[in-house]
Write an enzyme that holds these catalytic residues in place. Structure first.
Site, PDB file in Angstrom:
ATOM      1  CD  GLU A  60      -1.642  -2.299   1.243  1.00  0.00           C
ATOM      2  OE1 GLU A  60      -0.865  -2.716   1.924  1.00  0.00           O
ATOM      3  OE2 GLU A  60      -2.635  -3.722   0.685  1.00  0.00           O
ATOM      4  CG  HIS A 129     -11.720  -8.717   5.332  1.00  0.00           C
ATOM      5  ND1 HIS A 129     -11.231  -9.041   5.866  1.00  0.00           N
ATOM      6  CD2 HIS A 129     -10.718  -8.322   4.151  1.00  0.00           C
ATOM      7  CE1 HIS A 129     -10.250 -10.383   5.787  1.00  0.00           C
ATOM      8  NE2 HIS A 129      -9.824  -9.751   4.329  1.00  0.00           N
TER       9      HIS A 129
HETATM   10  C1  TPP Z   1      -2.328  -4.911   4.038  1.00  0.00           C
HETATM   11  C2  TPP Z   1      -2.624  -5.998   3.418  1.00  0.00           C
HETATM   12  N1  TPP Z   1      -2.944  -5.652   2.349  1.00  0.00           N
HETATM   13  C3  TPP Z   1      -3.902  -6.474   1.030  1.00  0.00           C
HETATM   14  C4  TPP Z   1      -4.320  -7.363   1.917  1.00  0.00           C
HETATM   15  C5  TPP Z   1      -5.385  -8.553   0.708  1.00  0.00           C
HETATM   16  N2  TPP Z   1      -5.180  -9.511   0.738  1.00  0.00           N
HETATM   17  C6  TPP Z   1      -5.131 -10.235   1.575  1.00  0.00           C
HETATM   18  S1  TPP Z   1      -4.288 -11.700   0.632  1.00  0.00           S
HETATM   19  C7  TPP Z   1      -3.433 -11.150  -0.925  1.00  0.00           C
HETATM   20  C8  TPP Z   1      -2.952 -12.278  -1.513  1.00  0.00           C
HETATM   21  C9  TPP Z   1      -1.648 -12.887  -0.363  1.00  0.00           C
HETATM   22  O1  TPP Z   1      -0.744 -13.600  -1.769  1.00  0.00           O
HETATM   23  P1  TPP Z   1       0.399 -14.067  -1.235  1.00  0.00           P
HETATM   24  O2  TPP Z   1       0.922 -13.346  -0.401  1.00  0.00           O
HETATM   25  O3  TPP Z   1       1.182 -15.154  -1.999  1.00  0.00           O
HETATM   26  O4  TPP Z   1       0.162 -15.125   0.087  1.00  0.00           O
HETATM   27  P2  TPP Z   1      -0.762 -17.039  -0.605  1.00  0.00           P
HETATM   28  O5  TPP Z   1      -2.470 -16.473  -0.392  1.00  0.00           O
HETATM   29  O6  TPP Z   1      -0.673 -17.008  -1.906  1.00  0.00           O
HETATM   30  O7  TPP Z   1      -0.865 -17.889   0.551  1.00  0.00           O
HETATM   31  C10 TPP Z   1      -4.338  -9.752  -0.553  1.00  0.00           C
HETATM   32  C11 TPP Z   1      -3.546  -8.662  -1.840  1.00  0.00           C
HETATM   33  C12 TPP Z   1      -4.722  -7.589   3.152  1.00  0.00           C
HETATM   34  N3  TPP Z   1      -4.884  -8.790   3.657  1.00  0.00           N
HETATM   35  N4  TPP Z   1      -3.988  -7.102   3.718  1.00  0.00           N
END
Ligand code: TPP
Ligand code: TPP
Ligand code: MG
Ligand code: MG
Lengths: 337, 410, 337, 410
Positions: A60, A129
């Site tokens: 962000e 959320h």
């Molecule tokens: C600070 C923050 N930004 C955005 C999100 C929304 N979000 C939740 S999971 C995700 C993707 C995460 O991807 P990754 O780190 O590769 O983990 P994976 O889901 O593949 O295990 C996002 C963008 C969040 N939870 N927290």
């Protein structure tokens, strides 16, 4: 008149702005190819190319920090933070940079930037959320803060926000994305597509920032609300039969104080409603302003109905949410006091 | 599985503390001229070693040697020397002005003059620096008027930022100098964003991010590398490693055997480490990195190894945390003396001309200071109005602010 | 009775706590060898070793994030953010983590953490060495927020904060570090060492959180203040001759509402003073609470005297600062209305 | 100076999008057994190459080969297989329960089971994981009761967190599983802090940080590396690279020719990249890294290369952004099938026993589910009280919250 969901209206605002102004760019997590987890940027990458609408890394800070640089260059970035709850990593760039750039450089560098983020609960999203951090923006000089409650406003206010020469925080009540949710979570929500409030005139129609809308004229008391709570307040007025004047603030900063003061001077009573936690919420500022400016008209204390001072819980979501029953009860009590 | 001993925390300490005699005889630097100069479109995988060495051009005898030595005209060299002398004189005067109560605060560049003065020479009009508070050489080498700088320091009526900012927080769009922030590191990712904007619009301008080695620990540094590497942004990312972050030595934040330059390796960003007290090496590297950016080859990360010879700011007394002699003992020498020696070595300068130049420069600075002080200083003369305090919060003053301005009597 | 500056009192609180409790650790930028840029941790590294008092990299996020992990482990970190203006990079760890850990794990993991930071202006520090972000903490459920106004309170409240099982934001009005600054910037400040208010009883004497102090009893109106503004309010009362009851809140959250309500019910008038910007500042919450709880006793609107809604300027610092003249004027006006 | 072309922005794209036929024939991975195994006290400078390769143990024939192959007993191997089967069955049931409206949300591990199930086997009681939402294998392999996990998912009265948290956000101090946060990455630097606390107190416990490859772009990832490297914290820092972050492929955030493992190089942290679908490779690397930590040798960064075969969560439909067949085409295979093949190859397992084990595991999971549902689901049965909503904000409820609880009628 076409009907649109709030999501479509927001998408449409992007589309209109990007078509009209080549300097408008949109980006954020999952915003590009996929069109955003709420689909608010659907189709934009295809239409305007990857250079003007793209996915970003999960930072962000990076999103806002890069956008500040782009805005200083002369672009108009309109960026998405996936949930308002995730804006904190970027808070420094928002507060110390976007909000301060014009001031500290005496206008030599400016920051015409829009930061969109879904806010509010009611989707069983748990504490990360569901948040409504508007007070954390309204306290920051140099920012404008906007919260729409209808598709037409969402589109019109977003257009004005993109036009604005200063940074605007654009908070989208996610529970309103699909229909005018009034807090009755046990009833099906009518889609905006089947609701008169879903009507949006085709074309480029900005709604000015800083102007409140009276959603329901009334004489018994004034309700100050924004976002989802506008619809909750309308339902509460309907259900209690209290002749409330429901004011939809639309812009929290700059605030349309005149409309508020005029109404409270008329009704003598005021209920403030928001979903964010009570203490130091935006309602505190409203209460402080109302008591100051309407002191001699007030017949009862200004009352705030808000989320409790706890994190937003998952299972107890509807005990947390200040629904029409709580708002209605407050209205009745204020009338009686 | 091996049995586990009791754990303990390792807290790095600088080699020398007050009372110690700084001794760098054990520290060796690569010889001038010994490091390869790859083509600008090199595959970053091939130059990972450049993140752990030091590019140097000026050798002990003042000769410019090796693949990074470029032919500079005597005038260019003299201009470089004069820029550094001017910055040093400016610092001296402003430091004194602060001690005299003419302003509240000042930060000097002593020992680091080569970095910003030389880098500026690789830039073109329209390029944008996103500097920290220790790159005033960009303005001086770029011809920004000294009087305007001083008006900023004095927060007087000549300050284009209307007295709002702390002294030394200059801003000049025209001179490619982004408004300085008090919050460390924030500008680094903004530089990336600015350069992305240039790329998005098909422009040819590039951006330069500046950061101190201490501030690389901040969030924005990481975000900058992530964004710059992902979008191949036309940006040069500079880390000025002057060994100290207020009282904290560079070992806190660098981590074990890492270098600040090496932070770029994980992102596949070409990364160089350079002698920051060597005007010629800085300029050569600056040209290499800016050319990469201009050719749309993407970002470059550069670490400048230098030494903060003065206090952190006028609020700081370094003798509380490091030996007074450390600055002299520091092995990379003084950038002014080194360029001077080179100019003399190539027969384009002399001790006499140097003494004369120093005097001229000081005269110029003093004349500018007089002019600035005629307008005012922090507590005397013509000042920005309290009314200015309410301007520029927004493009148009919203009603609540107007009410407050009236309440304040303006 | 010894006299101490507020800096010495804070240093002494660390010393007492670290001596008594081996789990207390202190760290931050320049906090170790050098003892902090304001010297609040001077001598601690020497006395307690590098493992319990050390310098950190320049990462506020790292400082708080690591401290959250340490607190979850069972230590009691008392960390310094060099200036409150630099807490934003760590805001996510404070809001989403420190404040939420007990709740989200139902007490399985807790976060007994103290975050110290100098606040407020008056040192020609410009917009990034002068801020008062207390409202940004008070709005966050799960945090406690403390602001001392005397050396004895600074020490006693810090001891209680370190003892507290939850995260405490400890805001140190840097303009009070050396003496009871009353806003008369053109007069020399008396050192705490030469002032009765500088007296601090030797030994371990915690001051409980959540209890306000009446610094000046009075009957004409109530002034709510904290930190530097307590001394400004006292000066204004003195200079205007208004018989103000000056309440020093000491803890903003949890707030000692009883003391406030009792006072305002008695005086019927209320002036709120803080250095932070007006809109959505902590004064908004105070005004909202006072009008709600004292509505029928109030004879005049509650008035706020605060920093303007601009960034803290450098040269115009004293036009920004709500000094005794502005506070005094507000007191007189409230009395007359 | 070269003349400057118009710049343009490079936005990385995944190799395949819906409609494409995924073809990985051009992608080569190092052979199993081909990567060196250094001693745990290796100088990180000597193993920089390990950040760019992939450590693999199980070859195509199910043989365990090379220096990272360790002798595991047949029981250990079968336990590993059973853990992964349990996690898979658990996921299947909970996914279905969400579809049936028994809870609001679920996130599965499909394809990534080896990473958390194997890693757990290198830990000791008292060690602490700081996991993301995709490491439930740590709980399952650690013997945490399935019923308690399900009660959390159902937010019913058996949920120890009183329904406050989103489903799958487990917490168990006893089982070394730190409370999960919805904010990505925050736990990473906390893991470093926790391990520093262990070192400060002279304890012998270590911590393990977990993060997804997408979330490495966050601030906390950087802070974790800075702090871990500075204080040589006894922590293992795991990056699970499952190729996707919701709809965003790993090329956004990785940057050019970098790898996520390579992020450690700039900090002088030993860094390994491992086949995350190879139970034996994961366990071998886990043992290596945890041993380093236990011996106070400092942090290790490990990247697990795997593939998220399912949707991101129950809110996600991956067919909108990647080919449906991509998961099958992905070259590292299925971790369950690979360990199964190995067990069969060493003569300790058979197709029949496998089928039988799957059925047993499913029975166990269904029995647990029945037990959990007897307590309740999100909308039925016994639930946490609204009163619980007001508890645990603070250790002691402050007056304002008590007032609010009363106002709410509790
Ligand atoms: C600070 C923050 N930004 C955005 C999100 C929304 N979000 C939740 S999971 C995700 C993707 C995460 O991807 P990754 O780190 O590769 O983990 P994976 O889901 O593949 O295990 C996002 C963008 C969040 N939870 N927290
Ligand atoms: C976010 C933030 N944290 C802390 C500070 C306080 N601070 C100002 S300068 C400084 C040291 C910076 O050191 P370095 O980055 O090495 O730059 P140098 O001063 O050596 O040029 C610190 C800690 C700040 N300005 N901003
Ligand atoms: Mg430095
Ligand atoms: Mg992923």
């Amino acid at each position: 008149m076409a009907r649109m969901t709030m999501i479509e209206a927001i998408q449409n605002a992007h589309d209109l702005a990007m078509e009209r102004d080549r300097t408008v760019v949109a980006f954020g997590q999952d915003v590009g190819f996929f069109g955003g987890v709420f689909r608010c940027t659907a189709g934009l990458q295809k239409k305007y190319g990857k250079e003007r609408c793209f996915d970003t890394p999960i930072s962000e800070l990076g999103i806002i920090g890069a956008a500040v640089g782009m805005a200083a260059y002369g672009l108009k970035p309109c960026v998405e933070i996936q949930f308002a709850d995730y804006m904190y990593p970027a808070y420094d760039q928002i507060v110390s940079e976007a909000a301060r750039l014009r001031y500290r450089s005496a206008g030599e560098f400016t920051c015409p930037l829009v930061v969109r983020m879904p806010t509010g609960g009611g989707i069983y999203g748990g504490q990360t959320h569901s948040q409504s951090p508007e007070a954390l923006f309204a306290h920051v000089t140099g920012l404008k803060t906007v919260v729409p409650s209808t598709p037409a406003d969402a589109r019109g206010l977003l257009l004005s926000s993109i036009e604005d020469p200063d940074p605007v925080i654009f908070l989208e009540p996610k529970r309103l994305y699909n229909g005018p949710f009034d807090g009755h979570h046990d009833r099906p929500v009518v889609s905006w597509k089947k609701h008169d409030l879903g009507e949006v005139e085709p074309g480029y129609h900005p709604v000015p920032l800083g102007k409140a809308a009276i959603r329901r004229p009334g004489s018994a008391l004034t309700v100050l609300a924004y976002g989802t709570m506008v619809h909750v307040a309308l339902a509460a007025a309907e259900e209690t039969g209290v002749d409330a004047e429901v004011i939809d603030l639309r812009t929290l900063l700059p605030l349309d104080l005149d409309t508020i003061v005029e109404s409270v001077r008329k009704t003598g009573r005021c209920v403030i409603v928001h979903e964010a936690t009570l203490t130091c919420g935006y309602g505190a500022e409203l209460a402080a302003l109302v008591q100051k400016n309407c002191f001699y008209s007030l017949e009862a204390p200004v009352v705030r109905v808000t989320g409790w001072d706890t994190p937003y819980p998952h299972a107890q979501e509807w005990d947390y949410f200040p629904g029409p029953t709580r708002v209605g009860r407050a209205m009745t009590q204020v009338l009686e006091s | 599985m091996t049995s586990s001993p009791r754990l303990s925390l390792s807290v790095p300490e600088p080699a020398f503390r007050p009372g110690d005699t700084p001794d760098y005889s054990g520290v060796t630097f690569p010889e001038a001229g010994s490091v390869q100069r790859p083509p600008v479109d090199v595959n970053p995988e091939e130059i990972r070693d450049l993140a752990f060495t030091i590019i140097r051009v000026l050798d002990r005898n003042g000769e410019a040697v090796g693949p990074w030595a470029e032919a500079l005209s005597p005038d260019e060299l003299r201009k470089g020397l004069r820029d550094m002398l001017t910055l040093r004189a400016y610092d001296a005067r402003m430091l004194m002005a602060q001690r005299q109560g003419k302003t509240s605060f000042y930060m000097q560049h002593l020992g680091e003059e080569a970095v910003s003065c030389a880098f500026q020479r690789a830039l073109r009009p329209g390029d944008m620096n996103f500097p920290t508070y220790r790159q005033a050489g960009l303005l001086i080498a770029g011809g920004y008027p000294l009087v305007k700088m001083m008006c900023q320091v004095y927060s007087n009526d000549g300050d284009s930022a209307r007295g709002r900012q702390l002294p030394v927080f200059y801003s000049s769009r025209e001179h490619g100098f982004f408004s300085i922030s008090g919050n460390l590191a924030t500008q680094y990712v903004q530089a990336v964003g600015w350069s992305m904007a240039s790329a998005i619009t098909g422009d040819s301008k590039i951006a330069v991010g500046w950061i101190g080695e201490g501030a690389t620990a901040e969030n924005d540094f990481h975000a900058a590398l992530v964004f710059a590497s992902t979008y191949k942004a036309p940006v040069v990312l500079n880390v000025v490693n002057n060994q100290w972050a207020i009282s904290t030595f560079q070992g806190i934040a660098r981590g074990g055997s890492g270098t600040f330059a090496a932070r770029g390796l994980g992102f596949g960003i070409p990364t160089l480490r350079v002698d920051g007290n060597d005007y010629l090496a800085v300029l050569a590297v600056a040209k290499w990195a800016t050319e990469r950016a201009r050719l749309n080859l993407g970002p470059t990360l550069v670490e400048y190894v230098t030494y903060r010879a003065g206090g952190h700011s006028t609020s700081d007394d370094p003798s509380a945390y490091r030996p007074k002699e450390e600055s002299n003992a520091w092995p990379l020498g003084d950038p002014v003396l080194r360029l001077k020696a080179h100019l003399i070595a190539v027969g384009e300068w002399s001790e006499e001309r140097h003494t004369q130049a120093e005097a001229e420069v000081m005269d110029t600075v003093i004349a500018a200071q007089r002019e600035a002080e005629e307008i005012g200083t922090l507590h005397t003369g013509r000042k920005p109005s309290p009314r200015d305090m309410f301007e520029d919060v927004y493009a148009t003053m919203p009603p609540h602010l107007l009410r407050q301005r009236h309440e304040a009597g303006y």
